[in-house]
Each structure stands twice: as C-alpha cells, then as structure tokens.
Design a protein around this motif. Structure first.
Motif, PDB file in Angstrom:
ATOM      1  N   VAL A 149       1.065 -30.306  15.089  1.00  0.00           N
ATOM      2  CA  VAL A 149       0.139 -30.383  13.953  1.00  0.00           C
ATOM      3  C   VAL A 149      -1.250 -29.877  14.317  1.00  0.00           C
ATOM      4  O   VAL A 149      -1.883 -29.152  13.551  1.00  0.00           O
ATOM      5  N   LEU A 152      -1.265 -26.200  14.323  1.00  0.00           N
ATOM      6  CA  LEU A 152      -1.152 -25.727  12.942  1.00  0.00           C
ATOM      7  C   LEU A 152      -2.520 -25.749  12.276  1.00  0.00           C
ATOM      8  O   LEU A 152      -2.920 -24.786  11.605  1.00  0.00           O
ATOM      9  N   LEU A 198      -1.005 -20.291  24.192  1.00  0.00           N
ATOM     10  CA  LEU A 198      -1.163 -20.907  25.511  1.00  0.00           C
ATOM     11  C   LEU A 198      -0.828 -22.395  25.451  1.00  0.00           C
ATOM     12  O   LEU A 198      -0.138 -22.928  26.326  1.00  0.00           O
ATOM     13  N   PHE A 199      -1.329 -23.077  24.411  1.00  0.00           N
ATOM     14  CA  PHE A 199      -1.038 -24.506  24.291  1.00  0.00           C
ATOM     15  C   PHE A 199       0.470 -24.751  24.231  1.00  0.00           C
ATOM     16  O   PHE A 199       0.992 -25.647  24.892  1.00  0.00           O
ATOM     17  N   GLN A 273      -8.778 -18.278  29.278  1.00  0.00           N
ATOM     18  CA  GLN A 273      -9.819 -19.294  29.317  1.00  0.00           C
ATOM     19  C   GLN A 273     -10.959 -18.980  28.352  1.00  0.00           C
ATOM     20  O   GLN A 273     -11.493 -19.861  27.696  1.00  0.00           O
ATOM     21  N   PHE A 276     -10.700 -20.389  24.769  1.00  0.00           N
ATOM     22  CA  PHE A 276     -10.572 -21.820  24.471  1.00  0.00           C
ATOM     23  C   PHE A 276     -11.568 -22.339  23.469  1.00  0.00           C
ATOM     24  O   PHE A 276     -11.235 -22.851  22.417  1.00  0.00           O
ATOM     25  N   THR A 277     -12.839 -22.228  23.884  1.00  0.00           N
ATOM     26  CA  THR A 277     -13.884 -22.882  23.121  1.00  0.00           C
ATOM     27  C   THR A 277     -13.825 -22.413  21.683  1.00  0.00           C
ATOM     28  O   THR A 277     -13.805 -23.211  20.756  1.00  0.00           O
ATOM     29  N   VAL A 280     -10.404 -23.686  19.951  1.00  0.00           N
ATOM     30  CA  VAL A 280     -10.344 -25.128  19.754  1.00  0.00           C
ATOM     31  C   VAL A 280     -11.351 -25.548  18.699  1.00  0.00           C
ATOM     32  O   VAL A 280     -11.070 -26.382  17.846  1.00  0.00           O
ATOM     33  N   LEU A 281     -12.514 -24.948  18.763  1.00  0.00           N
ATOM     34  CA  LEU A 281     -13.573 -25.398  17.864  1.00  0.00           C
ATOM     35  C   LEU A 281     -13.318 -25.065  16.418  1.00  0.00           C
ATOM     36  O   LEU A 281     -13.523 -25.902  15.545  1.00  0.00           O
ATOM     37  N   ALA A 284     -11.086 -27.732  15.351  1.00  0.00           N
ATOM     38  CA  ALA A 284     -11.632 -29.082  15.351  1.00  0.00           C
ATOM     39  C   ALA A 284     -12.642 -29.268  14.220  1.00  0.00           C
ATOM     40  O   ALA A 284     -12.644 -30.281  13.535  1.00  0.00           O
ATOM     41  N   ILE A 285     -13.464 -28.267  13.997  1.00  0.00           N
ATOM     42  CA  ILE A 285     -14.512 -28.430  12.989  1.00  0.00           C
ATOM     43  C   ILE A 285     -13.909 -28.420  11.589  1.00  0.00           C
ATOM     44  O   ILE A 285     -14.246 -29.243  10.752  1.00  0.00           O
TER      45      ILE A 285
ATOM     46  N   PHE B   8       9.350 -30.219   9.529  1.00  0.00           N
ATOM     47  CA  PHE B   8       8.656 -31.495   9.343  1.00  0.00           C
ATOM     48  C   PHE B   8       9.532 -32.496   8.596  1.00  0.00           C
ATOM     49  O   PHE B   8       9.539 -33.678   8.917  1.00  0.00           O
ATOM     50  N   TYR B  98     -11.960 -27.642  33.134  1.00  0.00           N
ATOM     51  CA  TYR B  98     -10.902 -27.609  32.119  1.00  0.00           C
ATOM     52  C   TYR B  98      -9.520 -27.551  32.762  1.00  0.00           C
ATOM     53  O   TYR B  98      -8.538 -27.986  32.194  1.00  0.00           O
ATOM     54  N   PHE B 102      -4.388 -28.646  32.097  1.00  0.00           N
ATOM     55  CA  PHE B 102      -3.191 -27.839  31.872  1.00  0.00           C
ATOM     56  C   PHE B 102      -2.068 -28.128  32.860  1.00  0.00           C
ATOM     57  O   PHE B 102      -1.025 -27.503  32.806  1.00  0.00           O
ATOM     58  N   TRP B 158     -11.814 -31.408  29.970  1.00  0.00           N
ATOM     59  CA  TRP B 158     -11.335 -30.889  28.693  1.00  0.00           C
ATOM     60  C   TRP B 158     -12.062 -31.571  27.533  1.00  0.00           C
ATOM     61  O   TRP B 158     -12.410 -30.939  26.541  1.00  0.00           O
ATOM     62  N   ILE B 161     -15.357 -30.172  25.784  1.00  0.00           N
ATOM     63  CA  ILE B 161     -15.434 -29.024  24.876  1.00  0.00           C
ATOM     64  C   ILE B 161     -16.100 -29.397  23.564  1.00  0.00           C
ATOM     65  O   ILE B 161     -17.048 -28.763  23.112  1.00  0.00           O
ATOM     66  N   ILE B 162     -15.598 -30.474  22.977  1.00  0.00           N
ATOM     67  CA  ILE B 162     -16.046 -30.804  21.644  1.00  0.00           C
ATOM     68  C   ILE B 162     -17.489 -31.323  21.652  1.00  0.00           C
ATOM     69  O   ILE B 162     -18.283 -31.016  20.768  1.00  0.00           O
TER      70      ILE B 162
END
Lengths: 287, 284
Positions: A149, A152, A198-199, A273, A276-277, A280-281, A284-285, B8, B98, B102, B158, B161-162
C-alpha cells in the motif's frame, strides 16, 4: 546566521564519526572474517578485523556444496519475477486511482487504504495461501505480497503530480490510456519507479518468513538458508555442504554466506540512493 | 486495474473473512468452512491463559521502550544532519545511515551476534583488556536493550528522511526574524524549529501507536529461541507459535484478531487526541 561555536563543531564531528564507525565496523568484521584463513580466525577467537593472508577458500567451499548456490538462484529468481510483477500491478492500479474520473476510484482507494489500518492477520493469511493450493510453490512468496500500500500511495502521488495539460495534449493527439501511461506518464516518473522498484526488490530479496512456512527446506531462498546455518548454529559442514575432513573454520563460511546475502544490496544501493528522498517524500506528503 | 483490485479483494479482504476461524474449532480435515462454530470459546480460553498475558505484557513493554528510546533518535539525528553546513558531508552521512534499513533482519541479527555474542568482537576486546566478558545475546535481562539497540541501528537513519524534509520546509525568514529579535541558537530551535515540525512528529507518533502491538515480528521471531519465551514472546510470535507451529489454528487466530482490534482502536484514539490538540492527524 552567526558561525557555530568551536565546541559545538567538535561535538558534532565526534557524533558523526561515532555514527559512521557504528555502521561500518560490523560490516568490516564480517567481510574481513569471510576472507580470513582458518588459522587466523581460530587464533583470534572467531573473528578478524583485517585478514593478513586473505583467501577465497570459504567462498569456494560455500559454493561447492550446492545449497547456497541453489538458494542464491531461488532468491534471484523470486526477486526479479516478484519485482516485475509487483511493479506492473502497482503501476496499473496507481495510474487508475490517480485519474480523477475513473469509475469507482474513490471507494476503491478507501478499500485499499483500509487494509493499511487493519491488516488481516497471520493465521487467516496462512489458511488462505494453503487453501489456494500454493504451498510448496514459489508463487506463495510473491502473490500474497504483490502490492504494497505504501508503494502504491507513493506512485499514485507521483502520477498526480504530472501536469493535467500533458494528459489533455495526449488525448487530443488521440492517445488512449495505455498509450498515455506508457509514453507520457512513465517516462516522467522514472525516479518514483526506481524507488518503488528498489523497495520491492529489497523486500523480495530479504524475505524469509514466508519461505520458512510455505516451502520445504530444499527450496529455500538465501535468507532462510542464512537463518538456519548462521543464526540457528547448524554447521554448514553437517549438512553435506562440504567434505567434513576439509572444512575451514565454520565462522569464515558463515560470514561468507552473510556477505553473499548482503552484496547485491550494496551493489544496487549507490545507484538508487539519490532517488530516495524525492520518491519517499512525494508519497509521504501526498498521503 | 483489475489485477490490483483482485489482489486486495482476495488477499486482504478474503483473508480478513478468514478471521472467522477465531470463532471456530478448526479441523484441518474439514477445512475452514466445515469446521464447527464455537462462539467465543477461543477468546475465553485466551483471556484465561497466563502465556497470552505474558506475551501481551512483553509486547507492551518492548513497544513502550521503543517509543521512548527509538522514536527521538531519528529526530535528533535529523537535527544534527540538518545543522551540518557542508552539503557533501551531509549527503555522505545520509547515505551511510540509510544503508542498514535495507538489510534483512536475518543479517542484522547475525551482525549483532557476531559483535556481541560470547565469542564475538566485543567480548574478545574486553578479554584482551583483561575485563570480564558480558553475555548479551541469550541473556533475557539484556534482551529489551538489545532489541531497541538493533532497531536504532537498523532504522534510525532511515527515519530521518521525513524529519529532514520537514526541516527543509521551515521558512528561512523565520530564523532570520528570530535572530534579529535577539534569539540565540537554542531559543531559535525551541521557538522556530520545533513548532514547525510538530505536525510531522505527531503524524509519525500516531502511526507508531497503531503499529505498537507489532513490535518487529521478524526480529522477535529470530531471537525468541536464544532468550526463551519468558523474555522473547510477543503477541505476534505467540500467534505464530500457537497457530502455525502448534496447529492450534482457531486459538491463534483469536489472539491475532485481538491484536488487530486493539491496534485499530489505538489509531482511532490517537487520531482523536491529535484532533483535540488541533493537529491534522493521519486522516480527518
């Protein structure tokens, strides 16, 4: 802003050096020990910080036996097939859910997000896999964890960031949804795809639990082999992996397996690498 | 879209319905649907089972430890990284911290064993220095500390990051204004930095609360054997041991369902509290 005080500077530098040492030393010990000679390891009580006579003997022995070689193949195949399948399914669903007018988009999104809050539980998941006849099949390592999820949401967020004008322009040129996805959206989303890929790859490569409950030991991927022989304390030599009369110190072989399991990640890591930032961001945002 | 939705429906909602097994006496030969219903029998038994309460207690204890000792680390690390003036150093340190995220738990636990076990790195250094050796791996008393240390090693970097992203978005002008008003570095940190990243901190705190009963299943399972169930059993390993190893399927599913329900209640509650405090929370 004014310059920080020298005391602060020194404290920061010390903190950072400590952190770096704490990350690197375990790796150094593992790698060095895997290359060390039998005698050196025994003289040192099980580990070596810097091998004086590096040798590849442990690696040769690990690969001679076949168990590790086979597990490596299983891990690689599961990782590649799993990552491609997951990436494809996640992309399609994320693209559909990112378009404002798709039929049933909102409820489907809620249905998907709800699973994040309330996962089904280990026992029902196990019964389901068993009920679908996937025991003893590699598909049990991939299908039940096909879409993540979080990944996604990351991709959906990224697709939503593609300017609406581009969609309209493509439509005017007569492109359908597949063409838009393939020719317009995906090329713009390389960073997000790299991160999500990658994840997925890392999670497939690192997985052992499902293999341990769904597969017989001769089909295990590398992490589960690692768990049994390195952590479980079983001697690799006891399992017919190598000739008992001619083994190196068990530590060096254990370390060699550990290195083999880690190296692929260390190889891929630097290339991805930088994404990533960013990747991910956005996810996340937007979530 | 169809494969995704199908996935799902089958593997989350389909499995979800499987929770019905918690209310049944599961007979493998009959399968899930033909097994007899037993109502709340599994739950009755569970609430009377000292092992279950023991696992629950361990779960909560380790979870609170992680909340107290792990949660602030990424924040502190992010503040440290953010304060570095050299871009190059910062990027380098970032990529290094980071990295452990992994690695698989198998590798992390194995690394810790190599460094901390009887014959490991730490003890041979201590031995050469003429000091007593310490048994950390396999010592139930040291287990909570070990578990937290592993989580910090693996995921603290890790987690930055946020926070780093939140710090980047703090308006430079606010710092300048505060500096002109005569605020020193500490006051600026207290009055500008912390309030600006408060929403992110609260968001992550809520998400951790929802996850609090899943204190690292793989990590615990890998080490349960070496410290014994007394110290190492948590709810997830309890479910695994009872249901998958022990074959007591209905009973284990009941424990799993209990965990899921409590976890969800925690998220709802935490989100409510966040709203009361005027924060956005995870959802509205």
């Amino acid at each position: 802003m004014e310059k920080p005080k020298p005391v602060t500077q020194v404290a920061k530098a010390l903190a950072i050096v400590t952190i770096l040492v704490m990350v690197f030393v375990p790796f150094l010990v593992i790698i060095s020990t895997s290359f060390a000679s039998n005698r050196e390891v025994i003289a040192n009580g099980g580990w070596v910080l810097w091998p004086t006579h590096p040798t590849l003997r442990a690696y040769e022995q690990v690969f001679e036996g076949g168990i590790v070689t086979k597990a490596l193949g299983v891990s690689a195949a599961v990782t590649i097939i799993g990552t491609l399948a997951s990436l494809a399914c996640t992309t399609f669903l994320a693209y559909a859910l990112s378009r404002p007018k798709v039929y049933g988009g909102k409820p489907i999104l809620l249905v998907v997000l709800f699973t994040f809050l309330f996962p089904p539980g280990m026992i029902p998941a196990f019964l389901l896999v068993k009920g679908m006849g996937m025991l003893e099949s590699y598909s049990a390592l991939i299908v039940p964890v096909l879409i993540n999820v979080f990944n996604l949401v990351v991709l959906r967020g990224f697709f939503q960031g593609v300017p609406e004008e581009l969609y309209e322009a493509a439509r005017l040129d007569g492109a359908n949804d597949w063409q838009i996805l393939w020719r317009v959206v995906l090329p713009l989303s390389k960073a997000a795809l790299a991160v999500v890929g990658l994840f997925y790859a890392v999670s497939y490569w690192n997985a052992w639990f499902h293999a341990s409950i769904y597969l017989e030991s001769d089909h295990w991927p590398l992490q589960q082999v690692l768990r049994t022989y390195v952590m479980g304390g079983s001697q690799i030599a006891d399992t017919g992996l190598s000739d008992a009369s001619n083994v190196s110190a068990p530590q060096t072989m254990q370390m060699a397996v550990l290195v083999i399991a880690t190296v692929p990640i260390l190889i891929v890591y630097p290339f991805l690498q930088k994404y990533f930032t960013k990747g991910v961001l956005t996810g996340a945002i937007k979530s | 879209m169809v494969p995704g939705v199908a996935y799902f429906l089958v593997f989350h909602y389909g499995a979800f319905i499987g929770n019905a097994v918690a209310f049944k006496e599961y007979v493998p030969f009959d399968g899930l649907w033909a097994s007899p219903w037993v109502g709340f029998e599994n739950f009755d038994r569970m609430f009377g089972d000292p092992d279950f309460w023991h696992a629950t207690w361990n779960t909560l204890f380790l979870a609170v430890l992680q909340l107290v000792f792990f949660f602030p680390v990424p924040l502190g690390l992010a503040l440290l990284l953010h304060s570095l003036t050299s871009d190059l150093t910062r990027r380098f340190v970032q990529s290094v911290v980071y990295l452990p995220h992994f690695l698989s738990w198998v590798i992390v636990v194995a690394l810790f064993q190599q460094v901390l076990a009887d014959t490991g790195l730490l003890n041979s250094v201590l031995g050469q220095a003429g000091l007593h050796s310490v048994d950390i791996i396999g010592n139930p008393d040291a287990y909570p500390a070990l578990v937290v240390a592993q989580v910090v090693w693996k995921d603290a970097g890790w987690g930055t990051i946020i926070f780093l992203a939140a710090l980047m978005q703090v308006d430079e002008q606010q710092y300048e204004a505060a500096a002109i008003d005569g605020a020193g570095p500490w006051r600026r940190f207290w009055h500008v930095t912390l309030p600006s990243i408060r929403p992110v901190v609260i968001l992550l705190l809520i998400m951790r609360l929802g996850d609090i009963l899943s204190v690292g299943f793989e990590q615990m399972l890998l080490q349960r054997q070496s410290v014994g169930p007394e110290a190492g059993e948590v709810l997830d390993t309890f479910v695994f041991w009872q249901g998958i190893v022990g074959g007591d399927t209905g009973y284990a599913a009941a424990a799993g369902l209990f965990k899921g329900v409590v976890g969800a209640i925690l998220v709802f509650a935490a989100n409510k509290v966040a709203h009361r405090l005027g924060e956005q929370g995870v959802y509205k």
